[in-house]
Design a protein around this motif. Structure first.
Motif, PDB file in Angstrom:
ATOM      1  N   MET A   1      14.831 -10.461   4.345  1.00  0.00           N
ATOM      2  CA  MET A   1      14.884  -9.199   3.451  1.00  0.00           C
ATOM      3  C   MET A   1      13.598  -9.271   2.527  1.00  0.00           C
ATOM      4  SD  MET A   1      15.895  -6.202   3.183  1.00  0.00           S
ATOM      5  CE  MET A   1      17.600  -6.305   3.869  1.00  0.00           C
ATOM      6  N   ASP A   2      13.345 -10.628   1.790  1.00  0.00           N
ATOM      7  CA  ASP A   2      12.249 -10.957   0.924  1.00  0.00           C
ATOM      8  C   ASP A   2      10.996 -10.714   1.810  1.00  0.00           C
ATOM      9  OD1 ASP A   2      13.887 -11.097  -1.104  1.00  0.00           O
ATOM     10  OD2 ASP A   2      14.004 -13.144  -1.027  1.00  0.00           O
ATOM     11  N   GLU A   3      11.135 -11.211   2.850  1.00  0.00           N
ATOM     12  CA  GLU A   3       9.790 -11.191   3.702  1.00  0.00           C
ATOM     13  C   GLU A   3       9.336  -9.722   4.041  1.00  0.00           C
ATOM     14  OE1 GLU A   3      10.250 -13.587   7.014  1.00  0.00           O
ATOM     15  OE2 GLU A   3      10.215 -15.407   6.079  1.00  0.00           O
ATOM     16  N   GLU A   4      10.274  -8.969   4.339  1.00  0.00           N
ATOM     17  CA  GLU A   4       9.860  -7.505   4.566  1.00  0.00           C
ATOM     18  C   GLU A   4       9.530  -6.781   3.426  1.00  0.00           C
ATOM     19  OE1 GLU A   4      13.532  -5.917   6.116  1.00  0.00           O
ATOM     20  OE2 GLU A   4      13.458  -7.013   8.066  1.00  0.00           O
ATOM     21  N   LYS A   5      10.210  -6.966   2.206  1.00  0.00           N
ATOM     22  CA  LYS A   5       9.575  -6.511   1.048  1.00  0.00           C
ATOM     23  C   LYS A   5       8.030  -6.762   0.746  1.00  0.00           C
ATOM     24  CE  LYS A   5      13.753  -6.025  -1.467  1.00  0.00           C
ATOM     25  NZ  LYS A   5      14.827  -6.235  -2.283  1.00  0.00           N
ATOM     26  N   ASP A   6       7.914  -8.227   0.954  1.00  0.00           N
ATOM     27  CA  ASP A   6       6.582  -8.604   0.760  1.00  0.00           C
ATOM     28  C   ASP A   6       5.422  -7.944   1.581  1.00  0.00           C
ATOM     29  OD1 ASP A   6       7.528 -10.148  -1.454  1.00  0.00           O
ATOM     30  OD2 ASP A   6       7.464 -12.253  -0.076  1.00  0.00           O
ATOM     31  N   LEU A   7       6.003  -7.828   2.848  1.00  0.00           N
ATOM     32  CA  LEU A   7       5.134  -7.142   3.966  1.00  0.00           C
ATOM     33  C   LEU A   7       4.595  -5.731   3.536  1.00  0.00           C
ATOM     34  CD1 LEU A   7       3.745  -7.417   6.512  1.00  0.00           C
ATOM     35  CD2 LEU A   7       5.825  -6.731   7.552  1.00  0.00           C
ATOM     36  N   ALA A   8       5.868  -4.923   3.199  1.00  0.00           N
ATOM     37  CA  ALA A   8       5.709  -3.459   2.525  1.00  0.00           C
ATOM     38  C   ALA A   8       4.673  -3.355   1.298  1.00  0.00           C
ATOM     39  CB  ALA A   8       7.101  -3.059   2.337  1.00  0.00           C
ATOM     40  N   GLN A   9       4.922  -4.445   0.352  1.00  0.00           N
ATOM     41  CA  GLN A   9       4.029  -4.329  -0.760  1.00  0.00           C
ATOM     42  C   GLN A   9       2.580  -4.389  -0.336  1.00  0.00           C
ATOM     43  OE1 GLN A   9       4.931  -3.551  -3.487  1.00  0.00           O
ATOM     44  NE2 GLN A   9       2.932  -3.884  -4.798  1.00  0.00           N
ATOM     45  N   ARG A  10       2.504  -5.666   0.561  1.00  0.00           N
ATOM     46  CA  ARG A  10       1.023  -5.927   0.961  1.00  0.00           C
ATOM     47  C   ARG A  10       0.437  -4.638   1.917  1.00  0.00           C
ATOM     48  NH1 ARG A  10       2.931 -10.838   2.389  1.00  0.00           N
ATOM     49  NH2 ARG A  10       3.110 -10.325   4.660  1.00  0.00           N
ATOM     50  N   LYS A  11       1.026  -3.725   2.623  1.00  0.00           N
ATOM     51  CA  LYS A  11       0.600  -2.752   3.402  1.00  0.00           C
ATOM     52  C   LYS A  11       0.172  -1.762   2.369  1.00  0.00           C
ATOM     53  CE  LYS A  11       3.049  -3.183   7.583  1.00  0.00           C
ATOM     54  NZ  LYS A  11       4.088  -2.572   8.671  1.00  0.00           N
TER      55      LYS A  11
ATOM     56  N   GLU B  64      -0.452  -2.112  -1.094  1.00  0.00           N
ATOM     57  CA  GLU B  64      -1.914  -2.556  -1.686  1.00  0.00           C
ATOM     58  C   GLU B  64      -2.863  -2.566  -0.852  1.00  0.00           C
ATOM     59  OE1 GLU B  64      -1.081  -6.430  -2.784  1.00  0.00           O
ATOM     60  OE2 GLU B  64       0.165  -6.127  -4.540  1.00  0.00           O
ATOM     61  N   ALA B  65      -3.099  -2.776   0.485  1.00  0.00           N
ATOM     62  CA  ALA B  65      -4.082  -2.448   1.439  1.00  0.00           C
ATOM     63  C   ALA B  65      -4.568  -0.899   1.504  1.00  0.00           C
ATOM     64  CB  ALA B  65      -3.881  -3.213   2.821  1.00  0.00           C
ATOM     65  N   ALA B  66      -3.531  -0.219   1.654  1.00  0.00           N
ATOM     66  CA  ALA B  66      -3.652   1.292   1.587  1.00  0.00           C
ATOM     67  C   ALA B  66      -4.354   1.712   0.263  1.00  0.00           C
ATOM     68  CB  ALA B  66      -2.423   2.057   1.601  1.00  0.00           C
ATOM     69  N   GLU B  67      -3.793   1.237  -0.793  1.00  0.00           N
ATOM     70  CA  GLU B  67      -4.597   1.484  -2.120  1.00  0.00           C
ATOM     71  C   GLU B  67      -5.915   1.127  -2.271  1.00  0.00           C
ATOM     72  OE1 GLU B  67      -2.272   0.002  -4.942  1.00  0.00           O
ATOM     73  OE2 GLU B  67      -0.513   1.714  -4.972  1.00  0.00           O
ATOM     74  N   ARG B  68      -6.087  -0.067  -1.812  1.00  0.00           N
ATOM     75  CA  ARG B  68      -7.808  -0.451  -1.868  1.00  0.00           C
ATOM     76  C   ARG B  68      -8.415   0.197  -0.800  1.00  0.00           C
ATOM     77  NH1 ARG B  68      -4.817  -5.671  -1.784  1.00  0.00           N
ATOM     78  NH2 ARG B  68      -5.381  -6.035   0.459  1.00  0.00           N
ATOM     79  N   ALA B  69      -7.986   0.540   0.420  1.00  0.00           N
ATOM     80  CA  ALA B  69      -8.712   1.393   1.197  1.00  0.00           C
ATOM     81  C   ALA B  69      -8.930   2.909   0.686  1.00  0.00           C
ATOM     82  CB  ALA B  69      -7.978   1.678   2.691  1.00  0.00           C
ATOM     83  N   LYS B  70      -7.968   3.269  -0.006  1.00  0.00           N
ATOM     84  CA  LYS B  70      -8.455   4.793  -0.784  1.00  0.00           C
ATOM     85  C   LYS B  70      -9.342   4.511  -1.843  1.00  0.00           C
ATOM     86  CE  LYS B  70      -3.761   6.679   0.048  1.00  0.00           C
ATOM     87  NZ  LYS B  70      -2.601   7.018  -0.644  1.00  0.00           N
ATOM     88  N   GLN B  71      -9.443   3.325  -2.663  1.00  0.00           N
ATOM     89  CA  GLN B  71     -10.322   3.000  -3.771  1.00  0.00           C
ATOM     90  C   GLN B  71     -11.725   2.789  -3.137  1.00  0.00           C
ATOM     91  OE1 GLN B  71      -9.889   3.400  -6.855  1.00  0.00           O
ATOM     92  NE2 GLN B  71     -12.132   2.538  -7.365  1.00  0.00           N
ATOM     93  N   LEU B  72     -11.563   2.300  -1.763  1.00  0.00           N
ATOM     94  CA  LEU B  72     -13.017   2.011  -1.224  1.00  0.00           C
ATOM     95  C   LEU B  72     -13.578   3.343  -0.892  1.00  0.00           C
ATOM     96  CD1 LEU B  72     -15.332   0.199  -0.312  1.00  0.00           C
ATOM     97  CD2 LEU B  72     -13.940  -0.391   1.880  1.00  0.00           C
ATOM     98  N   ALA B  73     -12.845   4.265   0.001  1.00  0.00           N
ATOM     99  CA  ALA B  73     -13.341   5.399   0.072  1.00  0.00           C
ATOM    100  C   ALA B  73     -13.637   6.371  -0.780  1.00  0.00           C
ATOM    101  CB  ALA B  73     -12.165   6.210   0.920  1.00  0.00           C
ATOM    102  N   ARG B  74     -13.038   6.221  -2.012  1.00  0.00           N
ATOM    103  CA  ARG B  74     -13.637   7.104  -3.360  1.00  0.00           C
ATOM    104  C   ARG B  74     -14.898   6.489  -3.655  1.00  0.00           C
ATOM    105  NH1 ARG B  74      -7.977   6.851  -4.709  1.00  0.00           N
ATOM    106  NH2 ARG B  74      -8.384   5.042  -5.983  1.00  0.00           N
TER     107      ARG B  74
END
Length: 333
Positions: A1-11, A13-23
């Motif tokens: 369960m912790d691994e699934e939460k970590d994976l969701a958190q990483r996804k 953060e990666a989406a936010e970084r992609a948005k920031q890079l696009a901006r």
């Protein structure tokens, strides 16, 4: 369960970084377009404030057109900032990939450790089973040795008892079927003579059945008397088979009288080189298949049999498998 939460958190953060890079890329593209527009108009306006408004100028101060050096410098700075942001984003991605690789390596190490533990457990179970089998074999050997020792002790005790009695063996106890044997022998002697029997005894190994050993030439006559005499009436043939004793062959017949509820065994010895004797099918039709079997497996021929054939191996088979000197036609089969 912790691994699934970590994976969701990483996804996330990666989406936010992609948005920031696009901006950031969008801002850089807008700055580049403004720079190009300034070049075309021949003037470079002062960059807007962070709130998007133009900085106020003092009264009477006019905006001076930007020079080519200022425009080149602005482009250079914008390119450097874009490269820095791209490098930072790449570093973050590499860091995330390294974390993923580390997590994958941990999972592989855990799986390898589990597999190693399972293999060790299997080896331990196999070793325990081998030890258990060895213990069982040892117990069996001990039991066999104990049984042999017990039998030897019994034999010694019996021998000692015989020595105490003067070395003479005690005669066997009388059989309850002794009167039956005497009756059979008496009737045969009265009707066929005393020379038709080779032997007559009680078979202790076969439930004390009275056994008659007849001569070959009197075999059918004795069988006919056993069936037809009013005091005997052996109306049922329960068994017939042949045996190879190497020196001779023998046919064994077991009869039973349902009216008298009495058994008898009939034996006849025949030559091994020419094994032939009369058939009992005319007296007991149940002798049909047993005589065919003896003919098939031992080569004994029964005179007067209505249809003496090989019932197992077929007429083309070479030899008779129950003979002691039988050699297979094809040794590899």
């Amino acid at each position: 369960m912790d691994e699934e939460k970590d994976l969701a958190q990483r996804k996330k953060e990666a989406a936010e970084r992609a948005k920031q890079l696009a901006r950031e890329r969008l801002a850089a593209r807008q700055a580049d377009e403004q720079a190009k527009s300034a070049v075309e108009t021949g003037s470079l306006k002062t960059p807007p404030n962070s709130n998007g408004s133009q900085p106020e100028t003092t009264k009477g101060e006019a905006t001076e057109p930007a020079s080519a050096d200022d425009l080149a410098l602005a482009k250079k700075r914008a390119a450097e900032e874009a490269r820095a942001r791209a490098a930072e984003l790449r570093r973050q991605r590499e860091s995330a990939a390294a974390d993923d690789d580390l997590e994958l390596a941990k999972k592989k190490a855990a799986a390898a450790a589990k597999a190693k533990a399972a293999a060790a457990k299997a080896r331990a179970a196999a070793m325990a089973k081998q030890q258990g089998d060895a213990a069982d074999d040892e117990a069996k050997q001990k039991a066999i040795a104990a049984a042999k020792a017990k039998a030897a002790a019994a034999a010694r005790a019996k021998a000692k008892a015989a020595d105490a009695d003067g070395g003479t063996e005690q005669p066997p106890s009388p059989s309850p079927n002794d009167p039956l044997l005497e009756k059979y022998v008496r009737i045969i002697h009265e009707h066929l003579g005393a020379d038709v029997l080779e032997d007559a005894y009680i078979n202790r190994l076969a439930k004390d059945v009275p056994t008659l050993v007849v001569k070959k030439e009197a075999y059918y006559k004795v069988a006919e008397l056993l069936k037809g005499h009013e005091q005997l009436q052996f109306d049922y043939l329960s068994e017939l088979h042949g045996t190879d004793f190497q020196t001779h062959m023998e046919v064994y017949v077991h009869l039973y009288s349902y009216p008298n509820r009495q058994p008898v065994a009939l034996k006849v010895k025949i030559e091994r080189d020419n094994p032939e004797v009369d058939s009992l099918v005319p007296l007991w039709p149940g002798a049909n298949w047993p005589e065919c079997e003896a003919y098939d497996l031992l080569g004994i021929r029964f005179r007067g049999h209505p249809n003496l054939i090989r019932i197992f191996l077929g007429e083309q088979w070479v030899g008779h498998p129950l003979r002691k000197d039988y050699e297979p036609y094809d040794a590899e089969v």
